[in-house]
Design an enzyme around this catalytic site. Structure first.
Site, PDB file in Angstrom:
ATOM      1  N   LYS A 100       0.775  -1.393  -0.051  1.00 54.67           N
ATOM      2  CA  LYS A 100       0.052  -0.027   0.000  1.00 54.67           C
ATOM      3  C   LYS A 100       0.870   1.265  -0.097  1.00 54.67           C
ATOM      4  CE  LYS A 100      -4.098  -1.748   0.321  1.00 54.67           C
ATOM      5  NZ  LYS A 100      -4.229  -2.319  -0.973  1.00 54.67           N
ATOM      6  N   ASN A 101       2.145   1.116   0.039  1.00 60.52           N
ATOM      7  CA  ASN A 101       3.182   2.351   0.300  1.00 60.52           C
ATOM      8  C   ASN A 101       3.183   2.887  -1.217  1.00 60.52           C
ATOM      9  OD1 ASN A 101       6.042   3.422   0.058  1.00 60.52           O
ATOM     10  ND2 ASN A 101       5.155   3.535   2.320  1.00 60.52           N
TER      11      ASN A 101
END
Ligand SMILES: [Zn+2]
Lengths: 302, 404
Positions: A100-101
């Site tokens: 998700k980064n």
């Protein structure tokens, strides 16, 4: 662990000063708090060293969303003339574990831009898409990659097709298809547009209630100034308003309503389609379809 | 089936959740948000403000202390850092002003009733044009120059930064951008054109041209246009297709949405047709409408608490919130994603925990839809009407008014 490490002997750690009454204080692990204190100390010195690479690697493992640590690391990588290929390898592992980064992808973009050679990139992206084929940051990076290295025709369309074969509802893949077709600025030939119409029809056949191809074909037609009615027969196939029990797609009904609303002699039929949507085929949006009906009636009396 | 009885907002539990967030340390899992503590702080304070409890459940000393903490993160050259974790003790290239942190810091100060006397307002207004890119979008941070490096704009291309920059301009320049006429403004037309070019073929808005439509990005774009007074053809290619895209983000709740991911996968792979059908069943009320219906952020994705706000607020700004099924959304939040300890989870799945972002946005979404017990909020600023009024009572707003 930094405290006992002779490599860090010369560094006086810079502890965090949160003041008397902090907001949203976090219960850091000792490991994180210590590493951050050493990181701050060498960032304050703007130190470009091997140990800077080590500690930034350590921090990004615990907090991959630390925005300045990535920027600092990029500077160190470039200043030390470190091997960018091995930096990319390090990022591969990182990205796979922190899906998700987005900072990781921004950093990757900076590295790839410097490296100037995208070999292996699309393969790695495929690996990411195996975990989540709708990952927003990864798609965004792929668009950048295609533009930066001008690889529009190096298998993009084929790749989109492969993803759609796996999941015809992958809207990110549909969006990428649109990007590949129109992102270069000039419109594709009529031959290609015809191919897209056919491709969309086949996708709709597989899943008539899938909104992605319906949105896609609207986009394509509008982009090349073709009327929506080009698709009228398809709409009628999935939304035979005379025989509501055989209607299989609310999106077909919706497009049909738009087509019929554009001609004064079929305006009443458009109302029927909107009515069917409001009452039977898309009741979560009853208010919306009724609103469309009112707009249509107003337009009719104007 | 007939719908179950109308749920109510368990206000005391939400209040307790936020008190815990403000008065105790957040668990270690929040480490990845360490650099965005200003955002978490803002949501925590704003949540109690929305619940109307800020003046009663926090003391003047608390509020004063938090205001001090926010100002500790103001940089001498203007703008804020996202957290004391980035404080390097003295001016550094690696402790730059961050546009999100600056926005959330100002919002927190306003929420806490601070008069912004110590805010380096002129410096922030001077910073904004430097954060703007050639294409009209904004970067995230401005790295200060050093002996051997020039001032450098960094960050991804992202509609969020556009929103933050525009909201700061609105809050700090005052009415119609009139305050501080001696400070050069950023190029508003370019920003509006950037937003316009980011509207996708399906009507939604992306982070940049040709990106996939995304409800969070759409909110940022719509809120920015509204704060710029440009919700017209100059800012949007089509309001109709945007409205349609927004209302289509509401999706009926299927049984599988409330299941553990692995359980659903197992049914998909080894289940019978009946089991699959049962998992995809939508429970409907007597009127045929789905009983539960939350919002997702992108086409063909799953409903998630935060999108009730991103979509709801976008429609509220467009004055079209009445087009959604408010009841189905309300039930989704109050029956499917609320957590027993207070707050909201991201997804309606078993075993989940509430988090600050989703807990705040869940409340804010209900507030937009006039939930009893939640203060009205301004959709474009994402703060209560009272807080907005306090902001508009500040000097430069009053001055701006007299100039018009
Ligand atoms: Zn969310």
């Amino acid at each position: 662990m930094y405290q006992e490490d002779s490599e860090w002997d010369d560094i006086i750690p810079l502890p965090q000063d949160d003041g008397e009454l902090p907001l949203s204080q976090i219960a850091y692990t000792e490991e994180y708090a210590e590493a951050m204190a050493y990181l701050r100390a060498i960032m304050a010195k703007d130190e470009c060293s091997e140990r800077a690479l080590k500690i930034t690697k350590h921090i990004t493992e615990m907090n991959p969303a630390h925005y300045t640590v990535w920027l600092y690391r990029a500077k160190v990588v470039f200043a030390l003339n470190a091997d960018i290929r091995s930096e990319i390898k390090f990022l591969n592992d990182k990205a796979l574990r922190h899906e998700k980064n987005y900072q990781i992808w921004h950093h990757r973009q900076m590295m790839m831009d410097k490296l100037g050679d995208p070999t292996g990139e699309t393969e790695f992206i495929s690996q990411m898409f195996e975990k989540d084929s709708k990952n927003y940051h990864v798609w965004s990076y792929r668009q950048w990659l295609v533009k930066r290295f001008d690889i529009w025709d190096a298998g993009e369309l084929e790749y989109v097709e492969k993803l759609l074969e796996k999941d015809i509802r992958n809207n990110s893949a549909w969006n990428h298809r649109f990007f590949v077709l129109f992102g270069r600025g000039n419109n594709p030939s009529q031959e290609i547009i015809d191919r897209e119409i056919k491709f969309t029809e086949e996708a709709i056949f597989l899943a008539p209630q899938n909104p992605s191809p319906w949105n896609y074909i609207r986009g394509v037609l509008s982009r090349v100034n073709m009327p929506l009615s080009t698709f009228e027969a398809v709409c009628k196939h999935y939304a035979p308003t005379g025989n509501p029990s055989r209607i299989t797609s609310s999106h077909a009904l919706d497009m049909l309503a738009d087509i019929q609303a554009s001609r004064p002699d079929t305006r009443e039929e458009a109302e029927v389609a909107l009515q069917l949507l409001a009452e039977k085929f898309d009741p979560i949006r009853t208010n919306y379809w009724n609103h469309r009906k009112v707009l249509l009636q107003k337009a009719g009396t104007a | 089936m007939s719908a179950p009885p109308r749920p109510v907002l368990d206000k005391p539990r939400h209040v307790r959740y936020w008190q815990r967030c403000l008065k105790t340390c957040l668990p270690e899992d929040y480490t990845s948000t360490d650099l965005n503590r200003m955002t978490l702080g803002c949501f925590s304070v704003a949540a109690l403000d929305l619940l109307g409890e800020l003046p009663f459940l926090t003391s003047p000393e608390d509020r004063h202390g938090w205001i001090e903490w926010v100002y500790r993160n103001q940089l001498p050259t203007g703008g804020f850092r996202g957290s004391p974790a980035a404080d390097l003790g003295s001016a550094s290239r690696w402790d730059p002003p961050n546009v999100s942190a600056t926005f959330f810091a100002v919002a927190t100060l306003v929420n806490l009733g601070d008069g912004l006397e110590r805010l380096k307002r002129r410096e922030i207004l001077q910073l904004l044009p430097k954060l703007q890119r050639e294409d009209g979008s904004f970067g995230e941070c401005l790295l200060p120059a050093t002996e051997d490096e020039p001032e450098t704009l960094v960050g991804t291309t992202d509609m969020r930064f556009v929103y933050m920059a525009v909201a700061l301009r609105w809050m700090l320049r005052g009415q119609a951008g009139m305050g501080c006429p001696d400070i050069p403004d950023f190029d508003v037309d370019k920003t509006v054109a950037y937003i316009r070019s980011s509207q996708s073929y399906d009507g939604g808005i992306s982070e940049k041209p040709f990106g996939e439509s995304h409800a969070g990005m759409t909110y940022c774009a719509i809120a920015a246009l509204s704060l710029l007074g440009r919700l017209d053809a100059s800012g949007l290619q089509s309001v109709d297709s945007l409205t349609k895209w927004l209302v289509h983000r509401q999706v009926p709740f299927e049984e599988k949405d409330g299941m553990d991911e692995d359980d659903w996968q197992e049914i998909l792979e080894t289940g019978t047709e009946e089991e699959k059908e049962a998992a995809m069943r939508v429970e409907r009320g007597a009127d045929g409408r789905p009983i539960w219906g939350g919002f997702h952020g992108r086409c063909n994705k799953k409903a998630d608490t935060c999108y009730s706000f991103w979509v709801g607020a976008s429609l509220e700004i467009l004055k079209k919130l009445y087009l959604i099924d408010v009841n189905a959304n309300r039930r989704f939040l109050l029956e499917k994603t609320k957590h027993v300890i207070g707050g909201f989870m991201k997804l309606p799945q078993p075993g989940g925990f509430p988090d600050i972002l989703h807990s705040f946005l869940g409340l804010a979404a209900l507030g937009l839809m006039r939930e009893e017990g939640i203060n009205r909020l301004d959709a474009a600023l994402c703060m209560s009407m009272q807080a907005k009024e306090r902001l508009m009572a500040l000097d430069w707003w009053a001055e701006g008014r007299s100039q018009i």
